[in-house]
Motif scaffolding. Sequence first.
Motif, short mmCIF file in Angstrom:
data_model
loop_
_atom_site.label_atom_id
_atom_site.label_comp_id
_atom_site.label_asym_id
_atom_site.label_seq_id
_atom_site.Cartn_x
_atom_site.Cartn_y
_atom_site.Cartn_z
N UNK A 46 0.03 -8.89 16.86
CA UNK A 46 -0.99 -9.92 17.02
C UNK A 46 -2.33 -9.25 17.28
N UNK A 47 -3.18 -9.12 16.26
CA UNK A 47 -4.40 -8.33 16.41
C UNK A 47 -5.48 -8.93 17.30
N UNK A 48 -5.42 -10.21 17.61
CA UNK A 48 -6.49 -10.86 18.37
C UNK A 48 -6.09 -11.26 19.79
N UNK A 49 -4.84 -11.24 20.11
CA UNK A 49 -4.41 -11.75 21.42
C UNK A 49 -5.02 -11.01 22.59
N UNK A 50 -5.06 -9.72 22.55
CA UNK A 50 -5.60 -8.96 23.67
C UNK A 50 -7.06 -9.30 23.92
N UNK A 51 -7.83 -9.48 22.85
CA UNK A 51 -9.25 -9.82 22.98
C UNK A 51 -9.45 -11.22 23.54
N UNK A 52 -8.52 -12.13 23.30
CA UNK A 52 -8.67 -13.52 23.71
C UNK A 52 -7.99 -13.85 25.04
N UNK A 53 -7.15 -12.97 25.53
CA UNK A 53 -6.31 -13.29 26.68
C UNK A 53 -7.10 -13.71 27.91
N UNK A 54 -8.13 -12.97 28.28
CA UNK A 54 -8.89 -13.31 29.48
C UNK A 54 -9.59 -14.65 29.32
N UNK A 55 -10.12 -14.93 28.12
CA UNK A 55 -10.75 -16.22 27.87
C UNK A 55 -9.74 -17.35 27.99
N UNK A 56 -8.53 -17.14 27.50
CA UNK A 56 -7.47 -18.13 27.62
C UNK A 56 -7.20 -18.43 29.09
N UNK A 57 -7.04 -17.39 29.89
CA UNK A 57 -6.75 -17.55 31.31
C UNK A 57 -7.91 -18.25 32.04
N UNK A 58 -9.14 -17.86 31.71
CA UNK A 58 -10.31 -18.39 32.41
C UNK A 58 -10.68 -19.80 32.00
N UNK A 59 -10.44 -20.17 30.74
CA UNK A 59 -11.01 -21.43 30.25
C UNK A 59 -10.00 -22.52 29.90
N UNK A 60 -8.71 -22.19 29.84
CA UNK A 60 -7.71 -23.20 29.49
C UNK A 60 -6.88 -23.53 30.74
N UNK A 61 -6.85 -24.79 31.15
CA UNK A 61 -6.11 -25.17 32.36
C UNK A 61 -4.60 -25.24 32.11
#
Length: 122
Positions: A46-61
Motif C-alpha cells: 500500500x504505497x500511500x497508507x504510511x503518508x496518510x496514517x497520521x491524518x487518518x488518526x487526527x481527523x477521522x473520529x
Amino acid sequence: MKGLDLLVFTSLIILAFSCTNKSKNTSLAHGSFTTAKWLESVNHIYPYRNQMLQNLIDSVPLKQMNYQEVIKLLGKPDRTEDGHLYYKIGEKKFGDFILSTKTFVIKLRADSTVEWRKIHGG
C-alpha cells in the motif's frame, strides 16, 4: 568531449529522477486521507497508507464508528483476530526477509463499536 557529454547526460538523468520523486511525494506531502488512496495496492503493498496514517488518526473520529462504518472507510482488513482489525501500513525488507511490519490496529467492543486504535511496529 565524450567525457563531458557523458557527465551532462548523467546529470540530466539524475535531475529528471529527483524531480519525478519530489513531485510524487508532494502530491501527498500533507498526507490527506482518502479511502481511494488507502485502498490502492500492488501485490498487497500500500504505497500511500504510511503518508496518510497520521491524518487518518487526527481527523477521522474512528472511536465514534462501528464495524460497518470502519469497513466502508478503510475496506476489508488484512487480518482479523479476537475483535481486532489489522491494516498493513508497510514493511521493511532485506531481500525476501521481512525485518519489520507497521500495522494499524483497531480494537472493537462486544457491540462492534471502536474501543481504541493503535499503530504497531514501525
